[in-house]
Design an enzyme around this catalytic site. Structure first.
Site, PDB file in Angstrom:
ATOM      1  NE  ARG A   1     -61.610 -13.639  12.730  1.00  0.00           N
ATOM      2  CZ  ARG A   1     -62.676 -14.336  13.083  1.00  0.00           C
ATOM      3  NH1 ARG A   1     -62.699 -14.949  14.245  1.00  0.00           N
ATOM      4  NH2 ARG A   1     -63.716 -14.413  12.294  1.00  0.00           N
TER       5      ARG A   1
ATOM      6  CE  LYS B   1     -70.443 -18.329  15.261  1.00  0.00           C
ATOM      7  NZ  LYS B   1     -70.529 -17.013  14.711  1.00  0.00           N
TER       8      LYS B   1
HETATM    9  P1  AMP Z   1     -66.224 -17.478  11.745  1.00  0.00           P
HETATM   10  O1  AMP Z   1     -64.967 -17.580  12.512  1.00  0.00           O
HETATM   11  O2  AMP Z   1     -67.208 -18.580  12.079  1.00  0.00           O
HETATM   12  O3  AMP Z   1     -66.852 -16.122  11.816  1.00  0.00           O
HETATM   13  O4  AMP Z   1     -65.838 -17.729  10.217  1.00  0.00           O
HETATM   14  C1  AMP Z   1     -64.931 -16.889   9.544  1.00  0.00           C
HETATM   15  C2  AMP Z   1     -65.176 -16.966   8.061  1.00  0.00           C
HETATM   16  O5  AMP Z   1     -64.977 -18.313   7.606  1.00  0.00           O
HETATM   17  C3  AMP Z   1     -66.591 -16.614   7.605  1.00  0.00           C
HETATM   18  O6  AMP Z   1     -66.782 -15.219   7.477  1.00  0.00           O
HETATM   19  C4  AMP Z   1     -66.647 -17.338   6.270  1.00  0.00           C
HETATM   20  O7  AMP Z   1     -65.909 -16.660   5.270  1.00  0.00           O
HETATM   21  C5  AMP Z   1     -65.899 -18.628   6.586  1.00  0.00           C
HETATM   22  N1  AMP Z   1     -66.837 -19.648   7.091  1.00  0.00           N
HETATM   23  C6  AMP Z   1     -66.847 -20.209   8.322  1.00  0.00           C
HETATM   24  N2  AMP Z   1     -67.840 -21.093   8.449  1.00  0.00           N
HETATM   25  C7  AMP Z   1     -68.484 -21.109   7.255  1.00  0.00           C
HETATM   26  C8  AMP Z   1     -69.608 -21.805   6.740  1.00  0.00           C
HETATM   27  N3  AMP Z   1     -70.287 -22.672   7.481  1.00  0.00           N
HETATM   28  N4  AMP Z   1     -69.983 -21.540   5.456  1.00  0.00           N
HETATM   29  C9  AMP Z   1     -69.311 -20.682   4.689  1.00  0.00           C
HETATM   30  N5  AMP Z   1     -68.261 -19.975   5.111  1.00  0.00           N
HETATM   31  C10 AMP Z   1     -67.840 -20.182   6.387  1.00  0.00           C
END
Ligand code: AMP
Length: 206
Positions: A133, A13
């Site tokens: 990470r 993404k």
């Molecule tokens: P990502 O980098 O988008 O995979 O996000 C990393 C982490 O941030 C996720 O595993 C969630 O813990 C938190 N997070 C990011 N976006 C959201 C969202 N829209 N709703 C809830 N938690 C989020």
């Protein structure tokens, strides 16, 4: 151009959203990045989000909705935006539509990157090696995929049923995926060419 990137963790993404950001010169709003930054700066938001993120769980909706609401009100988001990692469940999707209605920004598309689990697991393992990470740790990944399948994947049917979804095969090389997204976003690609590949949309009660 208003665009949501919907995809499982490790689907690419962020990389793809950055290409679109460059091409259309609209802000790339990644909720994950906002939380990681808050965490690094040890702000109250970061401290609150940390435990959820480390376990691969979703951060509570009220926190997420607040930061997205504030971000979309900023001047640079008036003429377009890319949301990466939001919405991630039905409640967030409903809240987003409400916000957008109030801002007169109801027209948006959703790019769905379809990637097989084995590919995701391999990519996340590579990213863990590279960036360290915490939520990419092999023991956390199964929970992130579970959370995605239970809470986020139902949004595919929602957006597909509304004919907003652009289906992209994300198992391919990064450049191929980028080209497919580019051509799907061209104004002449009025009927999203790949949306038919999505399995029969189920009706989602909202
Ligand atoms: P990502 O980098 O988008 O995979 O996000 C990393 C982490 O941030 C996720 O595993 C969630 O813990 C938190 N997070 C990011 N976006 C959201 C969202 N829209 N709703 C809830 N938690 C989020």
């Amino acid at each position: 151009m208003r665009l949501i990137f919907l995809a499982p963790p490790g689907a690419g993404k962020e990389t793809q959203a950055k290409y679109v950001e460059k091409e259309y010169k609209i802000p790339h709003i990644s909720t994950g990045d906002i939380f990681r930054e808050a965490l690094a700066r040890e702000t109250p938001l970061g401290r609150e989000a940390k435990a959820f993120m480390d376990r691969g769980e979703l951060v509570p909706d009220e926190l997420v909705l607040k930061i997205v609401g504030e971000r979309l009100q900023q001047n640079d988001s008036k003429d377009g935006w890319i949301l990466d990692g939001f919405p991630r469940n039905q409640e967030q999707a409903i809240a987003l539509d409400k916000m957008l209605e109030e801002m007169n920004q109801v027209d948006y598309k959703v790019i769905y990157l379809d990637v097989q689990d084995e590919v995701l697991i391999e990519r996340l393992a590579g990213r863990f090696q590279e960036k360290g990470r915490k939520d990419d740790k092999p023991e956390v990944v199964p929970n992130r995929l579970k959370v995605y399948k239970e809470q986020t994947a139902p949004l595919i049917d929602l957006y597909s049923g509304r004919n907003q979804l652009i289906f992209i095969n994300g198992n391919q090389a990064v450049e191929v995926v980028a080209l497919e997204i580019q051509s799907a976003l061209k104004p002449e690609a009025s009927d999203y060419p790949n949306s038919k590949k999505v399995k029969k949309p189920k009706k989602v009660e909202m």
